[in-house]
Motif scaffolding. Structure first.
Motif, PDB file in Angstrom:
ATOM      1  N   ASP A  51      -6.161   3.029  -8.153  1.00 33.79           N
ATOM      2  CA  ASP A  51      -6.533   3.269  -6.755  1.00 33.79           C
ATOM      3  C   ASP A  51      -5.983   2.157  -5.864  1.00 33.79           C
ATOM      4  O   ASP A  51      -5.239   1.277  -6.339  1.00 33.79           O
ATOM      5  CB  ASP A  51      -8.057   3.456  -6.608  1.00 33.79           C
ATOM      6  CG  ASP A  51      -8.833   2.161  -6.760  1.00 33.79           C
ATOM      7  OD1 ASP A  51      -8.204   1.126  -7.047  1.00 33.79           O
ATOM      8  OD2 ASP A  51     -10.062   2.190  -6.592  1.00 33.79           O
ATOM      9  N   LEU A  52      -6.343   2.194  -4.590  1.00 33.38           N
ATOM     10  CA  LEU A  52      -5.752   1.246  -3.646  1.00 33.38           C
ATOM     11  C   LEU A  52      -6.047  -0.205  -4.020  1.00 33.38           C
ATOM     12  O   LEU A  52      -5.140  -1.038  -4.102  1.00 33.38           O
ATOM     13  CB  LEU A  52      -6.299   1.542  -2.242  1.00 33.38           C
ATOM     14  CG  LEU A  52      -5.908   0.560  -1.148  1.00 33.38           C
ATOM     15  CD1 LEU A  52      -4.414   0.569  -0.910  1.00 33.38           C
ATOM     16  CD2 LEU A  52      -6.622   0.898   0.160  1.00 33.38           C
TER      17      LEU A  52
ATOM     18  N   LEU B 276      -9.070   6.568  -2.002  1.00 30.60           N
ATOM     19  CA  LEU B 276      -8.356   5.302  -2.209  1.00 30.60           C
ATOM     20  C   LEU B 276      -9.173   4.248  -2.964  1.00 30.60           C
ATOM     21  O   LEU B 276      -8.635   3.243  -3.398  1.00 30.60           O
ATOM     22  CB  LEU B 276      -7.878   4.729  -0.868  1.00 30.60           C
ATOM     23  CG  LEU B 276      -6.908   5.643  -0.088  1.00 30.60           C
ATOM     24  CD1 LEU B 276      -6.455   4.977   1.190  1.00 30.60           C
ATOM     25  CD2 LEU B 276      -5.688   6.003  -0.921  1.00 30.60           C
TER      26      LEU B 276
ATOM     27  N   THR C  36       0.818  -1.212   0.000  1.00 31.03           N
ATOM     28  CA  THR C  36       0.000   0.000   0.000  1.00 31.03           C
ATOM     29  C   THR C  36       0.853   1.265   0.000  1.00 31.03           C
ATOM     30  O   THR C  36       0.336   2.348  -0.224  1.00 31.03           O
ATOM     31  CB  THR C  36      -0.897   0.025   1.247  1.00 31.03           C
ATOM     32  OG1 THR C  36      -0.159  -0.477   2.335  1.00 31.03           O
ATOM     33  CG2 THR C  36      -2.138  -0.785   1.049  1.00 31.03           C
TER      34      THR C  36
ATOM     35  N   GLU D 124      -4.505  -6.266   3.809  1.00 31.83           N
ATOM     36  CA  GLU D 124      -3.960  -4.934   3.537  1.00 31.83           C
ATOM     37  C   GLU D 124      -5.050  -3.868   3.601  1.00 31.83           C
ATOM     38  O   GLU D 124      -4.859  -2.789   4.149  1.00 31.83           O
ATOM     39  CB  GLU D 124      -3.294  -4.892   2.150  1.00 31.83           C
ATOM     40  CG  GLU D 124      -1.987  -5.641   2.076  1.00 31.83           C
ATOM     41  CD  GLU D 124      -0.899  -5.058   2.971  1.00 31.83           C
ATOM     42  OE1 GLU D 124      -0.948  -3.856   3.271  1.00 31.83           O
ATOM     43  OE2 GLU D 124      -0.010  -5.818   3.400  1.00 31.83           O
ATOM     44  N   LEU D 125      -6.213  -4.208   3.013  1.00 31.28           N
ATOM     45  CA  LEU D 125      -7.312  -3.239   3.010  1.00 31.28           C
ATOM     46  C   LEU D 125      -7.780  -2.930   4.423  1.00 31.28           C
ATOM     47  O   LEU D 125      -7.966  -1.771   4.798  1.00 31.28           O
ATOM     48  CB  LEU D 125      -8.507  -3.798   2.223  1.00 31.28           C
ATOM     49  CG  LEU D 125      -8.483  -3.614   0.723  1.00 31.28           C
ATOM     50  CD1 LEU D 125      -9.759  -4.175   0.118  1.00 31.28           C
ATOM     51  CD2 LEU D 125      -8.380  -2.139   0.392  1.00 31.28           C
TER      52      LEU D 125
ATOM     53  N   THR E 116      -4.327  -1.304  -7.200  1.00 26.58           N
ATOM     54  CA  THR E 116      -2.876  -1.433  -6.964  1.00 26.58           C
ATOM     55  C   THR E 116      -2.586  -2.770  -6.284  1.00 26.58           C
ATOM     56  O   THR E 116      -1.654  -3.489  -6.657  1.00 26.58           O
ATOM     57  CB  THR E 116      -2.369  -0.275  -6.069  1.00 26.58           C
ATOM     58  OG1 THR E 116      -2.671   0.942  -6.714  1.00 26.58           O
ATOM     59  CG2 THR E 116      -0.875  -0.358  -5.824  1.00 26.58           C
TER      60      THR E 116
ATOM     61  N   VAL F 230       0.298   3.824  -2.898  1.00 26.54           N
ATOM     62  CA  VAL F 230      -0.831   4.759  -2.967  1.00 26.54           C
ATOM     63  C   VAL F 230      -0.727   5.864  -1.917  1.00 26.54           C
ATOM     64  O   VAL F 230      -1.430   6.853  -2.003  1.00 26.54           O
ATOM     65  CB  VAL F 230      -2.207   4.057  -2.816  1.00 26.54           C
ATOM     66  CG1 VAL F 230      -2.623   3.381  -4.090  1.00 26.54           C
ATOM     67  CG2 VAL F 230      -2.243   3.128  -1.653  1.00 26.54           C
ATOM     68  N   LEU F 231       0.134   5.661  -0.912  1.00 28.74           N
ATOM     69  CA  LEU F 231       0.295   6.702   0.114  1.00 28.74           C
ATOM     70  C   LEU F 231       1.554   7.530  -0.129  1.00 28.74           C
ATOM     71  O   LEU F 231       1.935   8.343   0.700  1.00 28.74           O
ATOM     72  CB  LEU F 231       0.369   6.056   1.499  1.00 28.74           C
ATOM     73  CG  LEU F 231      -0.893   5.337   1.951  1.00 28.74           C
ATOM     74  CD1 LEU F 231      -0.672   4.676   3.296  1.00 28.74           C
ATOM     75  CD2 LEU F 231      -2.064   6.308   2.029  1.00 28.74           C
TER      76      LEU F 231
ATOM     77  N   MET G 153      -5.386  -0.824   6.341  1.00 32.31           N
ATOM     78  CA  MET G 153      -5.449   0.573   5.911  1.00 32.31           C
ATOM     79  C   MET G 153      -6.690   1.276   6.459  1.00 32.31           C
ATOM     80  O   MET G 153      -6.631   2.421   6.902  1.00 32.31           O
ATOM     81  CB  MET G 153      -5.486   0.576   4.384  1.00 32.31           C
ATOM     82  CG  MET G 153      -5.423   1.921   3.817  1.00 32.31           C
ATOM     83  SD  MET G 153      -3.787   2.539   4.018  1.00 32.31           S
ATOM     84  CE  MET G 153      -3.207   2.288   2.390  1.00 32.31           C
TER      85      MET G 153
END
Ligand code: HEM
Length: 427
Positions: A199-200, A126, A75, A224-225, A203, A78-79, A228
């Motif tokens: 997007d997240l 995201l 992640t 991961e989602l 990705t 995306v950050l 986040m």
């Protein structure tokens, strides 16, 4: 060396009732006992690490293998700071729409408004597309339940208690199931619609393992989602709530902030100035720094090292719970003068050399430090600028009662919001 023990453990429960009942007082009492202190979570020994240097050693040790080594999070992409400028405009638009819905003189429950704003932001920025929007709806209902339970579980003395069919555990499992189903549905829809939007979720779905070249499994994508969503919503909502709480009770600081905003904006709205301009507002930056010192969103971190760790001459056994409190560290009178006082000016450039290195770590440190720090900072700058350029905020009736779970929150935060007129802004 023998590690000093904290007295007052109850049979079977140890210090758990104190930690659960008055967590912030408990971690400060631990801090007063020395650099490393042994206490009991139920039948098991746990260790509090208190000195800034040892906390740093513990956090950096993650990278050196005394605790499980983390791979780089997929992640991270995306950050990445290079993406933040793109997100900042959306953050301002969302905040302006929300603030516009507040009536002049109304009592607004700011804690709820800010939580729903951070969920909307993470979801909008995201997750693009309709599948992302539906996922956002499910997140709103489930994340607070997950956060509350994760806090309890991090300190649970015995894992088996989590499996009992208590109402709390059942609610947690229901929330997990809802989220799992929502993520599974979103993954299927993304795969069907193509994965090109950057997007997240797309990705994660297009990501290949650096070593093996394999795609992430659906389970890894899910983990991961969720990481986040949990890490990226209530944390920022907590920091923003505390900032509004502190400013609503300090007329002088609120007026200084508004003057700074009025000068920087002129006749423009917040969305019309650059992300960099907002981040350069010096007083706002000091307010954010001081809020995160007094009320770090994650007031306590834990680690469970998988081999023995030597800290300051003390040996901590493998597998034990090691706790350190950012809250207690950042309110230590030996590290900060008048630590209970809200004083944004302690962060003036001429004052900061007096603050010891490692005494201030609201975003953690080392390989597990916050991946979303720049995202969070952009969000805080955008939301606070929008709120305080458009409104003056005062405490509402009833006040608020702080709540400490995984995060520390001001609790219900009823504030009276008065819209500022153009004349107020250009006086
Ligand atoms: C004021 C807001 C925030 C604060 C104070 C904060 C604080 C922290 C801290 C202290 C950690 C380290 C945890 C540990 O060492 O165990 C962390 C980890 C993390 N944060 Fe943040 N955070 C904030 C906002 C965000 C946002 C907005 C995002 C994403 C959009 C985010 C994503 C993450 C992630 C992915 C991790 C790593 C979690 C892990 O590896 O287990 N954070 N954060």
């Amino acid at each position: 060396m023998r590690i000093p023990s904290l007295p007052g453990a109850l049979p079977l429960l140890g210090h758990l009732p104190q930690l659960r009942g008055q967590p912030l007082e408990f971690v400060r009492a631990l801090r007063a006992r020395g650099d490393v202190v042994r206490f009991r979570l139920g039948p098991r020994a746990a260790y509090a690490v208190n000195s800034p240097a040892l906390i740093r050693q513990m956090l950096v040790a993650d990278a050196e293998g005394s605790a499980p080594v983390r791979r780089r999070r997929p992640t991270g992409l995306v950050l990445h700071p290079s993406r933040i400028r793109r997100y900042a405009a959306t953050m301002c638009e969302l905040a302006e729409a929300r603030v516009d819905s507040w009536r002049h003189g109304a009592l607004v429950l700011l804690d709820q408004e800010l939580f729903s704003l951070t969920v909307a932001t993470v979801s909008r920025v995201l997750f693009c597309g309709p599948a992302g929007k539906r996922l956002a709806e499910d997140v709103r209902g489930t994340v607070p339940v997950l956060i509350e339970q994760l806090g309890r579980r991090a300190l649970a003395p015995v894992g088996a208690l989590d499996r009992l069919p208590t109402p709390v555990n059942l609610r947690f499992r229901r929330a997990l199931r809802t989220l799992q189903e929502a993520v599974r549905r979103a993954i299927a829809e993304y795969r069907a619609d193509g994965l090109g939007n950057g997007d997240l979720l797309s990705t994660l779905l297009t990501r290949r393992d650096e070593e093996t070249g394999a795609a992430l499994t659906d389970e890894q994508v899910y983990d991961e989602l969720v990481a986040m969503l949990v890490a990226g919503t209530e944390t920022t909502a907590s920091a923003l709530s505390w900032a509004c709480y502190l400013l609503s009770r300090d007329d002088g600081a609120q007026r200084r902030f508004q003057r700074e905003l009025d000068e920087a904006l002129g006749r423009r709205e917040v969305r019309q100035v650059s992300h960099e301009t907002l981040r350069e507002l010096a007083f706002q930056q000091r307010v954010i720094a001081e809020t995160l010192r007094l009320y770090p969103s994650t007031w306590m971190l834990t680690r469970r090292p998988n081999s023995p760790v030597e800290l300051g001459g003390y040996l901590i056994p493998a597998g034990s719970t090691v706790l350190f409190s950012i809250y207690a560290l950042q309110r230590d009178p030996e590290l900060f003068a008048h630590p209970e006082q809200f004083d944004p000016d302690r962060w003036l450039p001429e004052s900061t050399p007096g603050i010891p290195r490692d005494a201030y770590i609201p975003f953690g440190s080392g390989v597990r430090g916050c991946a979303g720090e720049q995202f969070a900072r952009a969000e805080m700058a955008a939301f606070l600028s929008v709120i305080f350029s458009r409104c003056t905020v005062r405490p509402g009736p009833g006040g608020s009662r702080p709540v400490t779970r995984l995060m520390s929150m001001p609790g219900a935060l009823p504030l009276i919001v008065r819209r500022r007129t153009p004349a107020d802004r250009h006086r």
